[in-house]
Write an enzyme that holds these catalytic residues in place. Structure first.
Site, short mmCIF file in Angstrom:
data_model
loop_
_atom_site.label_atom_id
_atom_site.label_comp_id
_atom_site.label_asym_id
_atom_site.label_seq_id
_atom_site.Cartn_x
_atom_site.Cartn_y
_atom_site.Cartn_z
N CYS A 178 18.40 36.35 54.03
CA CYS A 178 17.41 37.37 53.67
C CYS A 178 18.01 38.21 52.55
O CYS A 178 18.96 38.96 52.77
CB CYS A 178 17.06 38.23 54.88
SG CYS A 178 15.88 39.55 54.51
N GLY A 181 17.45 41.87 53.00
CA GLY A 181 18.30 42.28 54.11
C GLY A 181 19.75 42.42 53.71
O GLY A 181 20.45 43.32 54.19
#
Length: 233
Positions: A178, A181
């Protein structure tokens, strides 16, 4: 991921999660989009940069590393992190939401909230690599603290310039990586005083180099992009 025309950038990308919801932004997808656009001749071969529109983070600048006529790596200006709890959004009225207690499933965690155009809840744990995502990810994703649900990153800092991260993505579950992320992870690491402003975030799908610039407060992500397969729908 759909690559579409844009009125404000070279192209627009839109991302649909496996549960049918739309993601505001995706750091891995934007690298893949940039590679697809260049490798398939949608822009001229002398280009070394693009601007790609997203619905959550606006128009984002990407810089291409090209070898043998193909993109091998992409550096993305991911923008400035949003740290105000109500804007991430969470229900916590703090700026930033830092090392904040949260109870889920009878267990207490402490999280830092960051938006990179989409919401993230970063939690530092002893062993991110073997962490039980399937148990704790969905409980935290749908916690009442998060009115639009949230992406959950479990992070172990190995050195000030290196961290392991595993992710439970909102609307998708556990994923190999991600990009947003990873950016949120670095921001949380800096805010909690455990990481430098430039570090490698290691994910199951590979490593990303993340830098939070002091000069402009923007986070830059650099990582690879590879063609895996082609198909016809």
């Amino acid at each position: 991921m759909y690559i579409l025309p844009s009125d404000i950038a070279d192209f627009q990308m839109r991302i649909i999660n496996s549960d049918g919801t739309e993601a505001e932004q995706c750091g891995n997808a934007i690298r893949c989009a940039a590679k697809y656009i260049y490798d398939n001749g949608l822009v001229s071969s002398d280009r070394d940069s693009l601007v790609i529109e997203t619905i959550g983070a606006g128009a984002q600048a990407v810089r291409l590393t090209v070898s043998g006529g193909r993109v091998t790596a992409v550096r993305v200006d991911m923008g400035a992190p949003v740290l105000s709890g109500l804007q991430v959004p969470t229900t916590v009225d703090a700026d930033p939401v830092l090392d904040y207690p949260i109870e889920a499933g009878g267990r207490e965690f402490r999280f830092t909230a960051v938006s990179m155009g989409n919401p993230h809840c970063v939690i530092f744990v002893d062993d991110a690599v073997s962490f039980d995502l399937e148990t704790w990810g969905p409980k935290l994703e749908t916690h009442p603290f998060f009115p639009k649900r949230i992406n959950v990153e479990f992070v172990t800092v190995k050195a000030r310039d290196y961290a392991d991260m595993r992710v439970w993505e909102r609307g998708a579950g556990p994923t190999l990586a991600c990009g947003t992320g990873a950016c949120a992870t670095l921001a949380a690491g800096v805010l909690n005083g455990v990481m430098d402003r430039k570090a490698v975030v290691s994910l199951k799908g590979g490593d990303l180099l993340i830098e939070w610039s002091e000069a402009d407060n923007r986070i830059y992500m650099t990582g690879p992009a590879e063609t895996v397969f082609k198909g016809t729908l």
